[in-house]
Write a protein that holds these residues in place. Sequence first.
Motif, mmCIF file in Angstrom:
data_model
loop_
_atom_site.group_PDB
_atom_site.id
_atom_site.type_symbol
_atom_site.label_atom_id
_atom_site.label_comp_id
_atom_site.label_asym_id
_atom_site.label_seq_id
_atom_site.Cartn_x
_atom_site.Cartn_y
_atom_site.Cartn_z
ATOM 1 N N PHE A 120 0.875 -1.170 0.000
ATOM 2 C CA PHE A 120 0.000 0.000 0.000
ATOM 3 C C PHE A 120 0.913 1.221 0.000
ATOM 4 O O PHE A 120 1.937 1.230 0.698
ATOM 5 C CB PHE A 120 -0.829 -0.034 1.294
ATOM 6 N N HIS A 169 0.804 5.335 0.552
ATOM 7 C CA HIS A 169 0.118 6.596 0.831
ATOM 8 C C HIS A 169 1.072 7.731 0.492
ATOM 9 O O HIS A 169 2.020 7.993 1.224
ATOM 10 C CB HIS A 169 -0.313 6.673 2.300
ATOM 11 N N GLU A 208 -2.507 12.289 6.982
ATOM 12 C CA GLU A 208 -3.149 12.463 5.677
ATOM 13 C C GLU A 208 -4.589 12.945 5.886
ATOM 14 O O GLU A 208 -5.356 12.309 6.608
ATOM 15 C CB GLU A 208 -3.093 11.158 4.871
ATOM 16 N N TRP A 219 -6.788 13.873 7.605
ATOM 17 C CA TRP A 219 -7.426 13.953 8.919
ATOM 18 C C TRP A 219 -6.893 15.119 9.734
ATOM 19 O O TRP A 219 -7.594 15.624 10.617
ATOM 20 C CB TRP A 219 -7.219 12.637 9.686
ATOM 21 N N HIS A 250 -6.588 11.166 -1.849
ATOM 22 C CA HIS A 250 -7.024 10.901 -0.472
ATOM 23 C C HIS A 250 -8.202 11.820 -0.140
ATOM 24 O O HIS A 250 -8.699 12.542 -1.008
ATOM 25 C CB HIS A 250 -5.848 11.041 0.503
ATOM 26 N N HIS A 251 -8.655 11.788 1.132
ATOM 27 C CA HIS A 251 -9.831 12.586 1.514
ATOM 28 C C HIS A 251 -9.627 14.087 1.291
ATOM 29 O O HIS A 251 -10.597 14.845 1.225
ATOM 30 C CB HIS A 251 -10.201 12.364 2.985
ATOM 31 N N TYR A 272 -5.953 3.391 -5.200
ATOM 32 C CA TYR A 272 -6.790 3.819 -4.079
ATOM 33 C C TYR A 272 -7.501 5.098 -4.483
ATOM 34 O O TYR A 272 -6.910 5.997 -5.080
ATOM 35 C CB TYR A 272 -5.899 4.065 -2.862
ATOM 36 N N TRP A 306 -9.244 0.399 -5.082
ATOM 37 C CA TRP A 306 -9.336 0.323 -3.616
ATOM 38 C C TRP A 306 -10.083 1.554 -3.131
ATOM 39 O O TRP A 306 -9.506 2.631 -2.967
ATOM 40 C CB TRP A 306 -7.930 0.281 -3.035
ATOM 41 N N ASP A 339 -12.230 4.055 -0.684
ATOM 42 C CA ASP A 339 -12.221 4.439 0.719
ATOM 43 C C ASP A 339 -13.207 5.592 0.898
ATOM 44 O O ASP A 339 -13.607 6.247 -0.060
ATOM 45 C CB ASP A 339 -10.797 4.863 1.118
ATOM 46 N N TRP A 372 -18.193 6.146 4.205
ATOM 47 C CA TRP A 372 -18.961 6.006 5.438
ATOM 48 C C TRP A 372 -19.958 7.123 5.740
ATOM 49 O O TRP A 372 -20.834 6.941 6.574
ATOM 50 C CB TRP A 372 -18.015 5.810 6.619
ATOM 51 N N ARG A 417 -14.853 -1.188 0.564
ATOM 52 C CA ARG A 417 -15.316 0.105 1.057
ATOM 53 C C ARG A 417 -16.098 0.886 0.009
ATOM 54 O O ARG A 417 -15.907 2.073 -0.208
ATOM 55 C CB ARG A 417 -14.141 0.920 1.598
ATOM 56 N N GLU A 462 -11.463 -5.067 10.149
ATOM 57 C CA GLU A 462 -11.515 -3.730 10.725
ATOM 58 C C GLU A 462 -10.665 -3.528 11.974
ATOM 59 O O GLU A 462 -10.221 -2.433 12.234
ATOM 60 C CB GLU A 462 -12.966 -3.386 11.079
ATOM 61 N N TRP A 487 0.034 6.211 7.999
ATOM 62 C CA TRP A 487 -0.129 5.753 6.614
ATOM 63 C C TRP A 487 0.822 6.510 5.696
ATOM 64 O O TRP A 487 1.517 5.927 4.873
ATOM 65 C CB TRP A 487 -1.573 5.951 6.155
#
Length: 436
Positions: A44, A46, A57, A59, A106-107, A150, A202, A204, A207, A235, A246, A269
């Motif tokens: 993986f 990141h 990342e 967050w 990413h987010h 991802y 992948w 993500d 949610w 996801r 999880e 990450w």
Amino acid sequence: MKRILLLFSAAWLFAGRVSAPAQETGQEKEKRMQWFAEAKLGIFIHWGIYAVKGIDESWSFYNGYISYDDYMEQLSGFTAARYDPDAWARLIRESGARYAVLTTKHHDGVALWDTGAGELSVVKKTPARRDLIDPFCRALRNQGLKVGLYFSSLDWSHPDYPIFTSKEKRYADDPVRWDRFLAFHRRQLEELATRFKPDLLWFDGDWDFPAEKWNAKALRDQILRWLPSVILNSRLNGYGDYDTPEQGVPILPPGSRYWELCMTMNDSWGYQGNDRNYKSPNQIIRIFADCISMGGNLLLDIGPKADGTIPEEQVQILRALGQWTRKHAEAIYGTQSGVSPYYFRGPTTLSKDRRTLYLFLDSRPVGPIVVKGLKNKVNRIRVVGDGTKLSYKVIGKQYWSEAPGLLYIDVPGDVLDRQVTVIALLLDGPLDLFPK
Ligand code: JFZ
């Protein structure tokens, strides 16, 4: 008349089958999943602007540890000046991984490719000034590795995404804005699918909203029309192909046919220079053995620096992992989950033909090791990657009982691997356990 109707409906059913990839048979899925099930180890990656300051990342601004503006200032420091995807791919291959998954977005919403949907990409906003995804995909393929991308569905930077940070929402209910976001989301995915043709997507960040709101089912069907053999992780509101455990390393086998544990090497990450809390190669190898013993994969994470170099500690871990995976390849790739710990107190795998059982020894035994409940006759026992044949004997077998005796195997100290030793039991036929 009845006959014509029947013919008609049969044709209709058939047409439905052909155009709807969601209706694939179990066998078709098995075929699509084959490389993944055999691969066992993935890397993986990141990589994003969060490597500039070495902070969490995305967050970090979502949680208010840094302001959004200060977070985005990292754009000016993301150079990718020493990005060498061929060197990455060689190192990944050397580790024994058979695939890699890179963060395309990413987010935080910063795309690593030249997206035509929106302005926020490393191409337009950072000194890197170029697409970083295509050379990555090519480098992996040159090394015979499968390509995973991802993609974060949620995008805290997009003006039409309802959520900005943990404290600040953009809107609650506005179908027009949400539809605009979904169109953007679909367009970015179309770019990824059609430009780079990944083997695995992948997902993500699903949610915040339920599957219906994301249109997850339609999205899955669309992706499979673009890429009929692509594999999707879970996801995507459950519309994926495999599970992502999880709570870290599974204690009990997850129970699903396909799964993958994603795990950091330290506690981050992305690249965080201050985080030196690395797991040792020994710990990682033991966790990896646990995963494959329960039929899963390990997706082990690295976090390159903003210039594209991989931190030295991470390089060392991948090399150590490679030494071990090379020596023990036959017990890893293409195997399936082994026997339950009632039979052997440690991880085990089973060869494809079910005639070789591999025992993983992660500590130095004080006496002979024991396998219980094995109905097969053992033809030979040897140390994997070493060649030494081991002596063994069965004790306690009763002629009047079906129960097999206990198989004791002598493991002398000089055959032990410095990480995890693997013992191969060549059986007289497919594995046969008692009771059953
Ligand atoms: C997500 C991201 O938020 C995180 O930044 C990182 O990219 C990681 C790989 O994925 O974090 C999650 C999301 C879901 C779970 C765990 C971590 N989960 O379901 O266990």
